[in-house]
Motif scaffolding. Structure first.
Motif, PDB file in Angstrom:
ATOM      1  N   ALA A 153       0.875  -1.357   0.043  1.00  0.00           N
ATOM      2  CA  ALA A 153      -0.114  -0.058  -0.032  1.00  0.00           C
ATOM      3  C   ALA A 153       0.739   1.187  -0.120  1.00  0.00           C
ATOM      4  CB  ALA A 153      -0.984   0.164   1.124  1.00  0.00           C
ATOM      5  N   ILE A 154       1.930   1.227   0.694  1.00  0.00           N
ATOM      6  CA  ILE A 154       2.859   2.347   0.803  1.00  0.00           C
ATOM      7  C   ILE A 154       3.458   2.576  -0.488  1.00  0.00           C
ATOM      8  CG2 ILE A 154       4.633   3.499   2.052  1.00  0.00           C
ATOM      9  CD1 ILE A 154       3.758   2.127   4.406  1.00  0.00           C
ATOM     10  N   SER A 155       3.911   1.512  -1.211  1.00  0.00           N
ATOM     11  CA  SER A 155       4.578   1.653  -2.353  1.00  0.00           C
ATOM     12  C   SER A 155       3.419   2.219  -3.514  1.00  0.00           C
ATOM     13  CB  SER A 155       5.120   0.139  -3.019  1.00  0.00           C
ATOM     14  OG  SER A 155       5.695  -0.551  -2.085  1.00  0.00           O
ATOM     15  N   VAL A 156       2.241   1.744  -3.215  1.00  0.00           N
ATOM     16  CA  VAL A 156       1.215   2.356  -4.308  1.00  0.00           C
ATOM     17  C   VAL A 156       1.363   3.646  -4.188  1.00  0.00           C
ATOM     18  CG1 VAL A 156      -1.099   2.213  -5.044  1.00  0.00           C
ATOM     19  CG2 VAL A 156       0.196   0.140  -4.589  1.00  0.00           C
ATOM     20  N   ILE A 157       1.166   3.946  -2.773  1.00  0.00           N
ATOM     21  CA  ILE A 157       0.867   5.543  -2.496  1.00  0.00           C
ATOM     22  C   ILE A 157       2.155   6.380  -3.032  1.00  0.00           C
ATOM     23  CG2 ILE A 157       1.000   7.276  -0.355  1.00  0.00           C
ATOM     24  CD1 ILE A 157      -0.753   5.259   0.835  1.00  0.00           C
ATOM     25  N   THR A 158       3.408   5.984  -2.781  1.00  0.00           N
ATOM     26  CA  THR A 158       4.609   6.540  -3.142  1.00  0.00           C
ATOM     27  C   THR A 158       4.513   6.736  -4.924  1.00  0.00           C
ATOM     28  OG1 THR A 158       5.699   5.104  -1.629  1.00  0.00           O
ATOM     29  CG2 THR A 158       7.175   6.648  -3.144  1.00  0.00           C
ATOM     30  N   ALA A 159       4.312   5.593  -5.378  1.00  0.00           N
ATOM     31  CA  ALA A 159       4.059   5.830  -6.999  1.00  0.00           C
ATOM     32  C   ALA A 159       3.210   6.772  -7.465  1.00  0.00           C
ATOM     33  CB  ALA A 159       3.863   4.562  -7.580  1.00  0.00           C
ATOM     34  N   VAL A 160       1.728   6.886  -6.795  1.00  0.00           N
ATOM     35  CA  VAL A 160       0.794   7.794  -7.135  1.00  0.00           C
ATOM     36  C   VAL A 160       1.283   9.091  -6.903  1.00  0.00           C
ATOM     37  CG1 VAL A 160      -1.561   8.337  -6.601  1.00  0.00           C
ATOM     38  CG2 VAL A 160      -1.068   6.053  -6.888  1.00  0.00           C
ATOM     39  N   VAL A 161       1.700   9.395  -5.619  1.00  0.00           N
ATOM     40  CA  VAL A 161       2.249  10.585  -5.357  1.00  0.00           C
ATOM     41  C   VAL A 161       3.071  11.209  -6.266  1.00  0.00           C
ATOM     42  CG1 VAL A 161       3.128  12.225  -3.607  1.00  0.00           C
ATOM     43  CG2 VAL A 161       1.663  10.681  -3.267  1.00  0.00           C
ATOM     44  N   GLU A 162       4.134  10.443  -6.571  1.00  0.00           N
ATOM     45  CA  GLU A 162       5.286  10.738  -7.585  1.00  0.00           C
ATOM     46  C   GLU A 162       4.871  11.100  -8.724  1.00  0.00           C
ATOM     47  OE1 GLU A 162       9.333   8.883  -8.288  1.00  0.00           O
ATOM     48  OE2 GLU A 162       7.892   8.947  -9.986  1.00  0.00           O
ATOM     49  N   LEU A 163       3.767  10.255  -9.533  1.00  0.00           N
ATOM     50  CA  LEU A 163       3.567  10.386 -10.807  1.00  0.00           C
ATOM     51  C   LEU A 163       2.531  11.956 -10.904  1.00  0.00           C
ATOM     52  CD1 LEU A 163       3.054   6.647 -11.989  1.00  0.00           C
ATOM     53  CD2 LEU A 163       4.771   8.398 -12.460  1.00  0.00           C
ATOM     54  N   LEU A 164       1.644  11.853  -9.676  1.00  0.00           N
ATOM     55  CA  LEU A 164       1.006  13.063  -9.780  1.00  0.00           C
ATOM     56  C   LEU A 164       1.741  14.324  -9.749  1.00  0.00           C
ATOM     57  CD1 LEU A 164      -1.854  12.693  -7.205  1.00  0.00           C
ATOM     58  CD2 LEU A 164      -2.098  13.177  -9.395  1.00  0.00           C
ATOM     59  N   MET A 165       2.817  14.482  -8.870  1.00  0.00           N
ATOM     60  CA  MET A 165       3.629  15.577  -9.188  1.00  0.00           C
ATOM     61  C   MET A 165       4.376  15.724 -10.498  1.00  0.00           C
ATOM     62  SD  MET A 165       5.320  17.736  -7.324  1.00  0.00           S
ATOM     63  CE  MET A 165       6.494  18.909  -7.535  1.00  0.00           C
ATOM     64  N   ILE A 166       4.646  14.674 -11.286  1.00  0.00           N
ATOM     65  CA  ILE A 166       5.412  14.821 -12.323  1.00  0.00           C
ATOM     66  C   ILE A 166       4.149  15.348 -13.409  1.00  0.00           C
ATOM     67  CG2 ILE A 166       6.400  13.215 -14.406  1.00  0.00           C
ATOM     68  CD1 ILE A 166       7.830  11.707 -12.375  1.00  0.00           C
ATOM     69  N   ALA A 167       3.061  14.748 -13.179  1.00  0.00           N
ATOM     70  CA  ALA A 167       1.875  15.106 -14.032  1.00  0.00           C
ATOM     71  C   ALA A 167       1.723  16.587 -13.961  1.00  0.00           C
ATOM     72  CB  ALA A 167       0.825  14.228 -13.760  1.00  0.00           C
ATOM     73  N   ILE A 168       1.752  17.003 -12.908  1.00  0.00           N
ATOM     74  CA  ILE A 168       1.406  18.592 -12.502  1.00  0.00           C
ATOM     75  C   ILE A 168       2.644  19.367 -13.129  1.00  0.00           C
ATOM     76  CG2 ILE A 168       1.391  20.344 -10.778  1.00  0.00           C
ATOM     77  CD1 ILE A 168       0.387  18.402  -9.030  1.00  0.00           C
ATOM     78  N   VAL A 169       3.737  18.899 -13.078  1.00  0.00           N
ATOM     79  CA  VAL A 169       4.856  19.707 -13.771  1.00  0.00           C
ATOM     80  C   VAL A 169       4.781  19.655 -15.232  1.00  0.00           C
ATOM     81  CG1 VAL A 169       7.454  19.878 -13.974  1.00  0.00           C
ATOM     82  CG2 VAL A 169       6.358  19.391 -11.721  1.00  0.00           C
ATOM     83  N   LEU A 170       4.588  18.453 -15.785  1.00  0.00           N
ATOM     84  CA  LEU A 170       4.542  18.326 -17.129  1.00  0.00           C
ATOM     85  C   LEU A 170       3.350  19.057 -17.843  1.00  0.00           C
ATOM     86  CD1 LEU A 170       5.894  14.708 -17.889  1.00  0.00           C
ATOM     87  CD2 LEU A 170       7.087  16.790 -18.367  1.00  0.00           C
ATOM     88  N   GLY A 171       2.253  19.145 -16.921  1.00  0.00           N
ATOM     89  CA  GLY A 171       0.983  19.894 -17.337  1.00  0.00           C
ATOM     90  C   GLY A 171       1.472  21.351 -17.492  1.00  0.00           C
ATOM     91  N   LEU A 172       2.199  21.722 -16.439  1.00  0.00           N
ATOM     92  CA  LEU A 172       2.403  23.323 -16.518  1.00  0.00           C
ATOM     93  C   LEU A 172       3.306  23.577 -17.930  1.00  0.00           C
ATOM     94  CD1 LEU A 172       3.261  24.158 -12.855  1.00  0.00           C
ATOM     95  CD2 LEU A 172       1.276  24.755 -14.022  1.00  0.00           C
ATOM     96  N   ARG A 173       4.188  22.441 -18.045  1.00  0.00           N
ATOM     97  CA  ARG A 173       5.437  22.755 -19.018  1.00  0.00           C
ATOM     98  C   ARG A 173       4.462  23.002 -20.547  1.00  0.00           C
ATOM     99  NH1 ARG A 173       9.067  18.234 -21.780  1.00  0.00           N
ATOM    100  NH2 ARG A 173       6.984  18.229 -22.987  1.00  0.00           N
ATOM    101  N   SER A 174       3.457  22.125 -20.486  1.00  0.00           N
ATOM    102  CA  SER A 174       2.719  22.154 -22.062  1.00  0.00           C
ATOM    103  C   SER A 174       2.229  23.475 -22.167  1.00  0.00           C
ATOM    104  CB  SER A 174       1.589  21.086 -21.803  1.00  0.00           C
ATOM    105  OG  SER A 174       0.510  21.284 -21.006  1.00  0.00           O
ATOM    106  N   ARG A 175       2.020  24.226 -20.962  1.00  0.00           N
ATOM    107  CA  ARG A 175       1.407  25.797 -21.295  1.00  0.00           C
ATOM    108  C   ARG A 175       2.717  26.505 -21.530  1.00  0.00           C
ATOM    109  NH1 ARG A 175      -2.418  27.136 -16.418  1.00  0.00           N
ATOM    110  NH2 ARG A 175      -3.308  28.560 -17.822  1.00  0.00           N
TER     111      ARG A 175
END
Lengths: 309, 295
Positions: free
Chosen positions: A276-298
């Protein structure tokens, strides 16, 4: 259609009585050549996707039979476990922001020093190759209360007593900078070399000052690269494990997600919670990357070589 | 902003324009020197400590000795760890190349439905922290009785190695002109002959780069081996971790000596690698993989 014509000249002339589904599949790009990717695909499914799915399923089967979401409820209601997210961010964010911000001006300055580039490159690749465990072992002595850093600081009278640089988050952040900065620098350097100097020259011809040219020409052109670099250094910093346990205070302010997961698995033998902690780690990290890449596309996304994008 | 000075009178520079050099030269060298001094400092403490007799509250140890190397060699079973490391590294490189090369070829040459999804699948093992998929993978490997064995360590280490080979090799394949292959096929060469006599020689630099990068990565990769290995199947870096983690049991100098042996091992690999691969390439694959993710 013969987009494949160059490769399959003899076969194109085959009689049209051939079953046509094979042709239609081939037109869409599916043919025997695709079998070459099968071993790697099978490998990916067996050793990455299957274990990941297994881990996700396992995380929904808590050992104390507290129901479907038991492990996740436990994680978010236990302040000690929940705190790991904050700890991970407060170590990974400053380290990766520092790495990127320091790398930008230095990479820009490096660009015109072609002759010294090779030696600087070699010096910077060394810590990447040494790996986090060795950097941690070195810093344990180097930053220690009787290490060379504190000796120098006390020798020139900056502090009276040794600075506490170990067994707190500072030690972890410093080790992340030593292994992460070279990575950020080399990556940004490769993006900087992709910018056509003619655009800067054009801006100068039009009378732009140095800071204007940096903020209105170079920085916008570089920003997609900066976002990518930030993501990659963040990934490295986010999965901090050996430096957190060796240099930090793994039960205090450097009790990061990776440490919590490893403890759950190998000290409590609670594999569902660890998953469960591994899943949370992966989700949080991928969310952060998605946010940064989302900002990047602008931001500006076009050719940095011609400026006609 | 008013025109400052007379820009037209400046002679054109051959090198870069000024805005790209807004960091003064001295500041640049101070920053780089600061980093290098600290790097040398942390490597230096390890080296000095490994040769010292007693080192408490002074700049340098009180005396010098080499006998902690013998202690380290004996008490950490370094010979075993070195053999395990070499075995794991070479098998992982071989498996990575065998599985990754054909996949890289297809991904570089062909368009097919689901290609982007497949690329993303190959990128995930590199993007996701190893400890997150390492824990379920280790759990599975222990269930299948591979946990703690050399086979288990090798299996775990191939997970990031295969995607790594694919990422490094794909651009190399893209550079090879497909007309050469077509010409060979016209001359009635079969697929195996095309691979052996046309592609393999042209791809040699790429294969070499991929092999060396995977080698470096495997020697330095800690988390996966840490999760899967047991006594007798630990690589050098995991051995070092346990030694540092349980410091106090053994003399500190012996741990430093072990760290020096580890450093020498990686530096030898690095020196060999730098003869064939440029450091920007090590990073260029990462850059490539970023661009694929959001494509």
């Amino acid at each position: 259609m013969s987009s494949m014509g160059t490769l399959d000249l003899p076969r194109v002339q085959a009689p049209s009585a051939q079953p046509s589904w094979r042709h239609r599949l081939r037109d869409r790009g599916i043919d025997r050549l695709l079998w070459l990717v099968a071993p790697a695909f099978l490998f990916l499914v067996l050793l990455f996707i299957y274990p990941s799915v297994y881990g996700i399923v396992l995380s929904f089967q808590p050992m104390d039979h507290s129901g479907f979401l038991g492990n996740y409820v436990r994680f978010f209601f236990d302040p000690f476990l929940r705190g790991t997210i904050g700890h991970t961010f407060s170590i990974a964010l400053p380290a990766s922001i520092f790495n990127v911000v320091a790398a930008i001006p230095l990479a820009l300055a490096m660009r015109r020093r072609k002759r010294s580039q090779r030696i600087v490159n070699v010096l910077l690749v060394t810590p990447i190759t040494l790996g986090t465990v060795l950097v941690a072992e070195g810093l344990l002595n180097y930053l220690g209360p009787r290490g060379w850093v504190n000796r120098i600081l006390m020798g020139i009278g900056l502090t009276d007593k040794p600075l506490p640089l170990l067994h707190n988050m500072w030690g972890v952040i410093i080790s992340l900078i030593i292994t992460g900065f070279p990575f950020a620098f080399l990556l940004i350097l490769s993006y900087v070399s992709g910018i056509n100097p003619a655009m800067d020259a054009a801006a100068r011809t039009l009378g732009a000052g140095a800071s204007q040219r940096f903020f209105r020409i170079t920085l916008p052109l570089l920003s997609p690269g900066i976002a990518n670099t930030f993501c990659l250094t963040f990934v490295l910093a986010f999965s901090v494990f050996p430096s957190a346990t060796l240099l930090g205070n793994p039960s205090g302010d450097s009790h990061v997600l990776a440490v919590a997961a490893a403890n759950a698995a190998f000290q409590q033998y609670d594999y569902p919670l660890a998953s469960a902690i591994s899943v949370i780690t992966a989700v949080v990290e991928l969310l952060m990357i998605a946010i940064v890449l989302g900002l990047r596309s602008r931001l500006y996304s076009g050719s940095t070589a011609t400026g006609k994008g | 902003m008013a025109m400052t000075g007379t820009p037209t009178r400046r002679r054109p520079r051959r090198s870069l324009p000024r805005a790209l050099r807004f960091v003064p030269s001295w500041l640049f060298w101070i920053a780089i020197a600061f980093f290098v001094v600290n790097l040398l400092g942390l490597v230096g403490t390890v080296v000095v400590s490994s040769f010292g007799t007693e080192w408490f509250d002074s700049w340098l140890p009180q005396g010098w000795t080499t006998h902690y190397y013998a202690t380290a060699w004996g008490s950490f079973q370094l010979a075993d760890a070195l053999i395990v490391t070499v075995e794991v590294a070479f098998v992982v490189v071989a498996v990575g190349l065998v599985l990754g090369t054909p996949a890289a070829y297809v991904l570089a040459r062909k368009q097919f439905p689901g290609k982007k999804l497949l690329m993303l699948g190959f990128l995930l093992p590199i993007m996701v922290p190893p400890i997150t998929y390492g824990i379920p993978l280790a759990t599975l490997l222990y269930k299948l009785h591979f946990g703690g064995t050399l086979t288990g360590v090798i299996i775990a280490n191939t997970v990031p190695a295969v995607p790594f080979v694919i990422l490094v090799l794909t651009p190399f394949v893209e550079q090879i002109d497909p007309k050469i292959e077509s010409a060979a096929r016209m001359c009635s060469a079969n697929t195996w002959q095309i691979f052996r006599r046309i592609l393999a020689p042209l791809m040699t630099p790429g294969l070499l780069a991929a092999a060396l990068l995977v080698l470096i990565q495997t020697v330095a990769l800690f988390e996966l081996t840490f999760l899967v290995s047991g006594p007798g199947s630990q690589t050098l870096i995991v051995d070092l971790y346990y030694a540092v983690f349980a410091s106090g049991i053994r003399p500190e100098q012996a741990i430093s000596a072990m760290a020096v042996i580890y450093m020498l091992t990686t530096l030898i690999v690095l020196i060999i690698a730098l003869r064939y691969v440029s450091p920007t390439q090590i990073v260029a694959q990462a850059k490539g993989n970023e661009e694929e993710t959001d494509a």
